[in-house]
Write a protein that holds these residues in place. Structure first.
Motif, PDB file in Angstrom:
ATOM      1  N   PRO A   1      -0.132   3.904  -3.029  1.00 13.62           N
ATOM      2  CA  PRO A   1      -1.301   4.326  -2.244  1.00 13.62           C
ATOM      3  C   PRO A   1      -2.523   4.642  -3.098  1.00 13.62           C
ATOM      4  O   PRO A   1      -3.649   4.677  -2.584  1.00 13.62           O
ATOM      5  CB  PRO A   1      -0.796   5.565  -1.502  1.00 13.62           C
ATOM      6  CG  PRO A   1       0.353   6.068  -2.322  1.00 13.62           C
ATOM      7  CD  PRO A   1       0.992   4.848  -2.908  1.00 13.62           C
TER       8      PRO A   1
ATOM      9  N   HIS B   1       0.833  -1.211   0.000  1.00 15.07           N
ATOM     10  CA  HIS B   1       0.000   0.000   0.000  1.00 15.07           C
ATOM     11  C   HIS B   1       0.866   1.259   0.000  1.00 15.07           C
ATOM     12  O   HIS B   1       0.551   2.234  -0.710  1.00 15.07           O
ATOM     13  CB  HIS B   1      -0.921  -0.007   1.218  1.00 15.07           C
ATOM     14  CG  HIS B   1      -1.685   1.272   1.404  1.00 15.07           C
ATOM     15  ND1 HIS B   1      -2.648   1.696   0.522  1.00 15.07           N
ATOM     16  CD2 HIS B   1      -1.591   2.235   2.370  1.00 15.07           C
ATOM     17  CE1 HIS B   1      -3.145   2.849   0.937  1.00 15.07           C
ATOM     18  NE2 HIS B   1      -2.517   3.190   2.044  1.00 15.07           N
ATOM     19  N   ALA B   2       1.929   1.252   0.768  1.00 13.59           N
ATOM     20  CA  ALA B   2       2.806   2.425   0.833  1.00 13.59           C
ATOM     21  C   ALA B   2       3.450   2.721  -0.520  1.00 13.59           C
ATOM     22  O   ALA B   2       3.639   3.883  -0.895  1.00 13.59           O
ATOM     23  CB  ALA B   2       3.877   2.216   1.895  1.00 13.59           C
TER      24      ALA B   2
END
Length: 561
Positions: free
Chosen positions: A146, A142-143
């Motif tokens: 995003p 996710h990072a």
């Protein structure tokens, strides 16, 4: 020279086309819809990490993507599971990391990412280290991206003991004991003497292994709920595999529901549902509804109708709740709205045939209702359940007998469990609805209609013709030749033969159906005049067993505006 060759090629192409039109003219006013996907889509692909390699978990989602004009990208087959062989989770995660940046959405099976598929997950031990490692991986994913929505789903354990617990008597006693534990946990009366008798029928180690599986699963699900609260996961669906009315799994599910109530997560972002194989397709439909609403459209309005009122409260095999509760749950999961008939965009008609409950008489009035709704232009998604998985309990044969235009249905499903069938039919119908809401040109409507008819034709051929008829004939021939366990085909000796039996019998069955007035009847949908002239079904066994088939439907369709 290049110009001369180009002119010659153009002349040849024109000549071939003229020859075709002169000697093989299409009927006046008839278009033969192309197979190509409409151009101009601004969406990037959707990545899918399937629950496993079976067609419902992968192919249905790809075919559902064709209805809405979205490309569904799946991992290489070499990374996926194959029957009892788990997938390569390390390679799967590397593939996802590499390709996520090229997508705008991902649908992720946690069972595949962690254990290598559903069958492997049923037997896997999940350690605290495994859970922490998966959490770190998803946070990193996710990072790094995003902007990509992560829609994850995880399947809670089924009630049946793991295959690693040996002895059919011991497994049966353990399951019976677990059912009583479920009743006791819900505060219902139980026979204490029976519990004590069952408790002595299997080793303590079996019970410990069985209960530990639920504890480990609950810990994993709690971690996923935490990631959803953090915003790492855009949406989380926890499905219950092969549920029962009373079970240890139901008690753990109640714990997770209580945990969700304490979290600051909107209900549409995290939910617990019944079912497993159909969840990825349902998530695709939910994504489609979200996108429709983001463009200013309205959520689909769905009315529920039953062939017989008693069918709403029936609890069918492998289910923990009634047909009606399942249907309402699936409507909510898709982001749709339950409505009355007058204000609905489509109707879900649920027929649940049960020869033991004497419901078969309701099929006549149900067939008339379907015919009336189709004539009135009401989109109908038909769920055609059978308690004993027999054709004589289903509604489709009556529709064919009454010359109801079957291909005018918006969706059809009669799969083995209520959650599978209801979820599949609703997802197809919602995808079709959303696609048509977005369509601008006639060509777009033509493509959407073709894609939906392909999905529909495949469901009829598999759920009705194969699972209710052909499978019994194939298994019967195999058994007569000495192979008693058709759930485990021998790839070296009888798999090819089984495929030959499948191809012959299913082709014979579908070709016979194609000649009926019900399947050849013209109909109108979304301003298009349609007629399916041939189903064009091909199928084979993707796994060494006869329970599921990989099917491709390419129906010949006459279309005119």
């Amino acid at each position: 020279m290049g110009k001369i060759l180009g002119a010659a090629a153009l002349f040849l192409s024109a000549a071939v086309l003229l020859f075709h039109l002169v000697f093989h003219p299409a009927p006046a006013g008839i278009w033969y819809a192309p197979d190509s996907t409409p151009q101009g889509s601004t969406h990037r692909p959707i990545l899918l990490v399937p629950l496993d390699s079976r067609p419902p978990c992968k192919d249905f989602v790809i075919d559902g993507g064709k209805i809405i004009g979205r490309e569904i990208v799946t991992p290489p087959a070499a990374y996926m599971d194959y029957y009892t062989q788990p997938g390569n989770t390390e390679s799967m995660r590397a593939w996802l990391t590499e390709h996520l940046g090229n997508a705008d959405t991902a649908i992720l099976s946690v069972d595949q990412l962690l254990s290598g598929g559903l069958l492997a997950a049923r037997e896997a031990h999940i350690s605290d280290t495994d859970i922490a490692s998966l959490a770190a991986y998803l946070r990193t994913l996710h990072a790094a991206h995003p902007q990509v929505s992560l829609h994850a789903f995880y399947i809670l354990p089924r009630a049946v003991p793991q295959d690693g617990i040996e002895g059919w008597r011991e497994r049966r006693a353990l399951l019976a004991y677990a059912r009583l534990l479920g009743r006791a946990g819900e505060g219902l009366p139980v026979d204490e003497d029976e519990m004590e008798r069952l408790r002595t029928a299997f080793p303590s180690a079996y019970l410990q292994k069985y209960l530990a599986h639920f504890e480990e699963s609950t810990a994993l699900a709690a971690m996923l709920i935490g990631l959803t609260e953090e915003g790492v996961l855009t949406r989380l669906v926890l499905g219950q595999d092969d549920g029962e009315e009373h079970s240890v799994g139901n008690l753990k599910k109640m714990e997770l529901a209580a945990l969700l109530e304490k979290k600051t997560i909107a209900p549409e972002r995290a939910m617990i549902v019944h079912g497993a194989d159909e969840i990825a397709l349902s998530l695709l439909a939910r994504i489609s509804v979200d996108e429709l609403r983001a463009r200013g459209g309205e959520a689909p309005r769905i009315s529920l109708r039953y062939a017989d009122a008693a069918m709403r409260d029936m609890v069918f095999p492998f289910m923990a709740v009634s047909n009606g509760s399942t249907a309402q749950e699936k409507i909510a999961m898709l982001g749709a709205v339950q409505s009355d008939m007058a204000g609905s965009d489509l109707t879900l008609l649920l027929s649940a045939g049960d020869s033991d409950a004497d419901t078969l008489g309701s099929r006549s009035s149900a067939a008339s209702a379907v015919k009336e709704m189709i004539a009135a232009g009401t989109p109908v998604a038909l769920v055609d359940l059978s308690r004993h998985f027999r054709a004589e309990e289903t509604l489709l044969p009556i529709l064919i007998e009454r010359n109801v235009p079957v291909h005018a249905l918006t969706a059809y499903a009669g799969w083995n469990t209520a959650s599978n069938a209801i979820g599949t039919a609703l997802a197809e119908a919602v995808l079709y609805h959303c696609a048509m809401q977005n369509a601008v040109t006639v060509q777009e409507r033509v493509h959407i209609t073709r894609a939906n008819l392909s999905f529909l034709t495949g469901r009829i051929a598999e759920d009705a013709f194969y699972l209710k008829e052909t499978i019994d004939r194939v298994n019967g021939v195999l058994r007569s030749a000495g192979w008693q366990n058709t759930a485990d085909l021998d790839l070296a000796r009888n798999w090819r033969w089984a495929n030959d039996l499948l191809s012959y019998d299913l082709a014979r069955r579908t070709e016979s159906a194609d000649t009926t007035a019900a399947l050849r009847a013209p109909f109108v949908q979304h301003g298009l005049h349609l007629r399916v002239t041939r189903s064009n079904i091909t199928a084979y066994y993707p796994w060494p067993r006869t329970f599921e088939i990989r099917m491709e439907a390419q129906p010949a369709v006459e279309i005119s505006p």
